[in-house]
Design an enzyme around this catalytic site. Structure first.
Site, PDB file in Angstrom:
ATOM      1  N   LYS A  63     -51.392  65.599  87.772  1.00  0.00           N
ATOM      2  CA  LYS A  63     -51.129  67.043  87.680  1.00  0.00           C
ATOM      3  C   LYS A  63     -49.762  67.370  88.260  1.00  0.00           C
ATOM      4  O   LYS A  63     -49.120  68.340  87.848  1.00  0.00           O
ATOM      5  CB  LYS A  63     -52.235  67.847  88.375  1.00  0.00           C
TER       6      LYS A  63
ATOM      7  N   LYS B 278     -59.708  63.736  77.586  1.00  0.00           N
ATOM      8  CA  LYS B 278     -60.977  64.468  77.677  1.00  0.00           C
ATOM      9  C   LYS B 278     -60.805  65.893  77.161  1.00  0.00           C
ATOM     10  O   LYS B 278     -59.698  66.443  77.225  1.00  0.00           O
ATOM     11  CB  LYS B 278     -61.527  64.443  79.097  1.00  0.00           C
TER      12      LYS B 278
ATOM     13  N   LYS C  80     -60.194  72.692  79.178  1.00  0.00           N
ATOM     14  CA  LYS C  80     -59.978  74.137  78.989  1.00  0.00           C
ATOM     15  C   LYS C  80     -58.525  74.447  78.709  1.00  0.00           C
ATOM     16  O   LYS C  80     -58.202  75.380  77.992  1.00  0.00           O
ATOM     17  CB  LYS C  80     -60.338  74.914  80.263  1.00  0.00           C
TER      18      LYS C  80
END
Ligand code: AQP
Length: 332
Positions: A114, A198, A201
């Protein structure tokens, strides 16, 4: 006994929830709600570690609560809470952060991943680095003995364990040191546009995820354009056929039909027919959840009350742990 098996788990209200959040997390909590004491958090403090818009965060927090309820979490059995409504989370995270070596946080895989994304956009904020400390606080406040997690979160729970051990060694027994329970059997749903990633959102590609509130038309459209693999067979083989395997998992999870049975019934059939039936299975599978979601959206006040009561209940447990921590470290 329920009280002996408390679990804290949560989802970040960082956007609309998708079938991955449902199948990989919420459905698992529903299975455990009769045998365990589940605290289901809407972890907004974690959500703000990535860029967010205030109005969207507020809405997503409420929507996440509504999805928990619509999916079948029973507020009489499960404690539904908003993380920021229990200030003990932030306070314990601060205290634990003063005892966590920087190097341990910098080597976390999620921070590296991230962090790379953040560096390319807004820069890396300290909150992203401290994310696992807040997660340790989430777990340790509730004295949970076992933490069921997917592989991607295992490293964070290991860190929570070593933070707890360090604190206990220095100040005496305070925290239950949680055991990691790897959830191998819970479904990991991959993106429809890239089966190596994966379902997420925050994926930029709108067709990559089936949102729980998606209309039938959108579901058909997304499944129709989902990538498939080379070759024609419809068979479960995550290495050779990651895309089709992912679609089979989704089909099986939402229809209740075992993968073997699906493989047999689509033996020799074309992808188009398989996808069209899959879309109908997803639409049917989500129908009850969507019907309840519509009802709940018309009664937001009731949802707010459930969250307020749940957060108070969670705070009562968390504050007990925090009081002991405060005393041990010497706060007046
Ligand atoms: N694709 C997935 N398959 C199975 N389980 C999944 N979960 C998330 N994606 C999948 C599970 O949902 C829970 C909550 O996740 P989260 O929102 O706290 O964090 P996340 O894993 O980062 O979720 P997203 O959807 O990918 O959100 P963004 O894009 O905002 O980062 C966890 O139990 C997770 O395993």
């Amino acid at each position: 006994m329920k009280g002996q098996s408390r679990i804290f788990s949560g989802i970040r209200p960082s956007g609309d929830l998708h079938i991955g959040n449902y199948l990989g997390a919420i459905k698992q909590w529903i299975k455990l709600q009769d045998s365990h004491e589940i605290i289901a958090g809407i972890v907004d403090l974690h959500a703000i570690t990535t860029p967010h818009e205030p109005e969207k965060l507020r809405r997503a927090t409420l929507e996440t609560a509504m999805v928990y309820l619509a999916a079948g979490l029973d507020p009489n059995k499960v404690t539904l809470m908003v993380q920021s409504h229990v200030p003990a989370h932030t306070e314990l995270a601060w205290i634990l952060g003063t005892m966590t070596p920087l190097g341990e946080l910098e080597r976390m895989t999620q921070f590296k991943e991230k962090g790379r994304e953040a560096a390319a956009r807004q820069g890396i904020m300290a909150g992203l680095l401290n994310y696992p400390v807040l997660m340790a606080a989430d777990i340790l406040l509730y004295q949970t003995a076992v933490v069921p997690v997917g592989e991607d979160q295992e490293q964070h729970v290991e860190l929570a364990r070593s933070i707890a051990e360090r604190f206990n060694n220095k100040y005496g027994e305070t925290f239950t040191v949680p055991a990691v329970q790897l959830q191998k059997e819970s479904a990991r749903i991959m993106s429809l546009t890239d089966p190596e990633k994966k379902m997420s959102k925050s994926d930029e590609s709108a067709k990559s995820a089936i949102m729980l509130a998606d209309e039938p038309g959108a579901i058909r459209e997304k499944i129709k354009s989902a990538v498939t693999d080379s070759g024609k067979e419809i068979r479960y083989d995550p290495d050779a056929k990651p895309a089709v395997s992912n679609l089979l998992v989704i089909f099986s999870e939402l229809s209740g039909r075992p993968i073997k049975e699906l493989e047999e019934s689509y033996n020799g059939k074309a992808y188009a027919e398989f996808k069209s039936d899959l879309a109908e299975a997803v639409i049917e599978g989500l129908k009850p959840l969507q019907a309840k979601l519509t009802e709940l959206r018309e009664n937001e006040q009731a949802v707010l009350t459930i969250l307020r009561d749940g957060s108070e209940k969670a705070a009562a447990i968390a504050n007990k742990t925090l009081a002991s921590v405060r005393e041990k470290i010497g706060f007046l």
